[in-house]
Scaffold this motif. Structure first.
Motif, mmCIF file in Angstrom:
data_model
loop_
_atom_site.group_PDB
_atom_site.id
_atom_site.type_symbol
_atom_site.label_atom_id
_atom_site.label_comp_id
_atom_site.label_asym_id
_atom_site.label_seq_id
_atom_site.Cartn_x
_atom_site.Cartn_y
_atom_site.Cartn_z
ATOM 1 N N ASP A 1 10.610 34.382 34.683
ATOM 2 C CA ASP A 1 10.656 33.024 35.231
ATOM 3 C C ASP A 1 9.312 32.318 35.140
ATOM 4 N N ALA A 2 8.321 32.943 34.517
ATOM 5 C CA ALA A 2 6.956 32.402 34.538
ATOM 6 C C ALA A 2 6.458 32.083 33.144
ATOM 7 N N LEU A 3 5.510 31.158 33.078
ATOM 8 C CA LEU A 3 4.686 30.966 31.899
ATOM 9 C C LEU A 3 3.320 31.577 32.165
ATOM 10 N N VAL A 4 2.749 32.186 31.143
ATOM 11 C CA VAL A 4 1.396 32.739 31.245
ATOM 12 C C VAL A 4 0.420 31.689 30.719
ATOM 13 N N PRO B 1 -3.278 36.318 38.749
ATOM 14 C CA PRO B 1 -2.663 35.515 39.812
ATOM 15 C C PRO B 1 -1.361 34.848 39.361
ATOM 16 N N VAL B 2 -0.498 34.556 40.328
ATOM 17 C CA VAL B 2 0.722 33.776 40.111
ATOM 18 C C VAL B 2 0.619 32.518 40.970
ATOM 19 N N ILE B 3 0.795 31.344 40.341
ATOM 20 C CA ILE B 3 0.607 30.058 41.027
ATOM 21 C C ILE B 3 1.871 29.226 40.890
ATOM 22 N N ASP B 4 2.376 28.704 42.009
ATOM 23 C CA ASP B 4 3.489 27.758 41.995
ATOM 24 C C ASP B 4 2.904 26.353 41.815
ATOM 25 N N ILE B 5 3.214 25.718 40.675
ATOM 26 C CA ILE B 5 2.581 24.424 40.366
ATOM 27 C C ILE B 5 3.478 23.237 40.699
ATOM 28 N N PRO C 1 6.728 34.564 27.194
ATOM 29 C CA PRO C 1 6.976 35.853 26.556
ATOM 30 C C PRO C 1 8.406 36.319 26.834
ATOM 31 N N THR C 2 8.867 37.328 26.119
ATOM 32 C CA THR C 2 10.182 37.922 26.388
ATOM 33 C C THR C 2 10.090 39.392 26.746
ATOM 34 N N ALA C 3 8.884 39.962 26.793
ATOM 35 C CA ALA C 3 8.700 41.381 27.099
ATOM 36 C C ALA C 3 7.233 41.626 27.432
ATOM 37 N N PRO C 4 6.908 42.779 28.024
ATOM 38 C CA PRO C 4 5.499 43.114 28.277
ATOM 39 C C PRO C 4 4.740 43.331 26.969
ATOM 40 N N GLY D 1 7.508 27.342 39.191
ATOM 41 C CA GLY D 1 7.640 25.958 39.635
ATOM 42 C C GLY D 1 7.286 24.964 38.549
ATOM 43 N N HIS D 2 7.404 25.396 37.281
ATOM 44 C CA HIS D 2 7.018 24.557 36.137
ATOM 45 C C HIS D 2 8.096 23.572 35.712
#
Length: 355
Positions: A240-243, A17-21, A218-221, A53-54
């Motif tokens: 643009d995301a943090l895991v 999932p991707v969550i806007d916090i 991360p910077t890559a898959p 949204g971090h």
């Protein structure tokens, strides 16, 4: 909560999932609660998710990456002047082969580890509490300020998530933050060198994270997550995301309602960097299934209590060769009641395929 229903959902997840916090910073309690519901769903059903949204600017993130590149570009002799085995607080440079979450396999990476900054005269440091103390900052112009700035900003995101997790569990918003004052929360700067022959070779072996949860830039898959059926699911890369993934402490605190999900890094061919901040609670915190959650689930507590710092320290000893050598020489000792490595997470229940 019905355990079989939870396990069934874990077996079936095929996406992260991707969550806007952003709503966690809202003054409106309803906005914070709406984000908390999404966090709770992801923590129960997957144990892994990505956040946007971090509030961490691109400039802040790029400043960290630039300094990591500068550090790792140095000759090995220069990096070894900050070798982690030279310091008492488990901070510094980690060369390839030093760390082995899976003792049968060699991790193909190098790292620089730092953590919550405490001065030598802090009472906990003077008392010799493991993992607490100052950072051995590299002697590189311009390194400390952007790295420290990233640490502080991401640590605050972690505190916001901790509030959200409490709300998701129908607990007071600051329930967990009472135990987050001087945590051994570690930020790792990890470098995977280019290796043309590294396709389908592990970078970091299957493991859960020992702390409450992890915030990864991360910077890559390359990151993969194990679902409840033992299948490896790739985490899509977003710049643009943090895991975020749930760690051992929250699995225990929530009596298994939140899941510490096993994960690994694979298929590392290109040069790659990763920056996990492991969000911990204070060293002396006793972590046990919360009575209100035990009552909610029925069937009694699913985990024995443990001291948060002792668990983290024991798992670190199991993982790092220099600490194993200190243990063999009698210079350090495993904390009493320490768990064996790999006792939580799906990889403890599923045999890893030989690929």
């Amino acid at each position: 909560m019905n355990t079989m229903h939870r396990d069934s959902r874990l077996e079936n997840f095929q996406a992260i999932p991707v969550i806007d916090i952003q709503g966690l910073r809202d003054d409106d309690p309803a906005a914070r609660q709406a984000v908390a519901r999404e966090l709770g769903r992801a923590a129960r059903e997957v144990g892994f998710f990505q956040i946007v949204g971090h509030g961490l600017s691109r400039k802040l993130r790029e400043g960290l990456i630039e300094q990591a590149k500068a550090f790792f570009a140095q000759p090995l002799e220069a990096k070894m002047t900050r070798y982690i085995g030279q310091y008492p607080h488990h901070r510094g440079y980690v060369p390839q082969g030093e760390e082995a979450p899976d003792p049968t396999k060699r991790d193909l990476k190098e790292a620089f580890d730092l953590a919550f900054e405490l001065p030598e005269d802090d009472p906990e440091v003077r008392a010799g509490t493991p993992l607490l103390g100052p950072n051995p900052w590299p002697d590189l112009d311009g390194f400390r300020e952007p790295v420290e700035r990233y640490y502080q900003a991401t640590y605050q995101v972690g505190r916001a998530l901790m509030r959200g997790f409490a709300l998701a569990l129908e607990l007071p918003e600051r329930h967990f933050l009472r135990h987050v004052n001087k945590p051994p929360s570690q930020l790792r700067l990890i470098h995977y060198p280019f290796d043309a022959h590294a396709e389908d070779v592990q970078g970091i072996g299957a493991h859960t994270d020992y702390e409450c949860f992890t915030l990864l830039l991360p910077t890559a898959p390359g990151l993969e997550v194990m679902n409840g059926a033992g299948e490896w699911i790739e985490v899509p890369y977003r710049d643009d995301a943090l895991v975020i993934n749930i760690g051992d402490m929250l699995e225990i605190w929530t009596n298994g309602e939140f899941v510490a999900t096993s994960h690994r890094v694979r298929k590392v061919k290109e040069e790659r960097y990763a920056f996990p901040l492991f969000f911990a609670c204070d060293y002396h915190t006793t972590v046990a299934p919360l009575p209100e959650l035990v009552a909610r689930h029925g069937g009694g507590p699913r985990h024995a209590p443990l001291k948060a710092g002792d668990h983290l320290y024991a798992q670190t000893i199991h993982t790092f060769r220099y600490l194993q050598q200190r243990l063999e020489r009698g210079e350090i000792a495993l904390p009493k009641g320490a768990r064996d490595i790999g006792t939580l997470g799906q990889h403890g229940r599923h045999k890893e395929p030989d690929t």
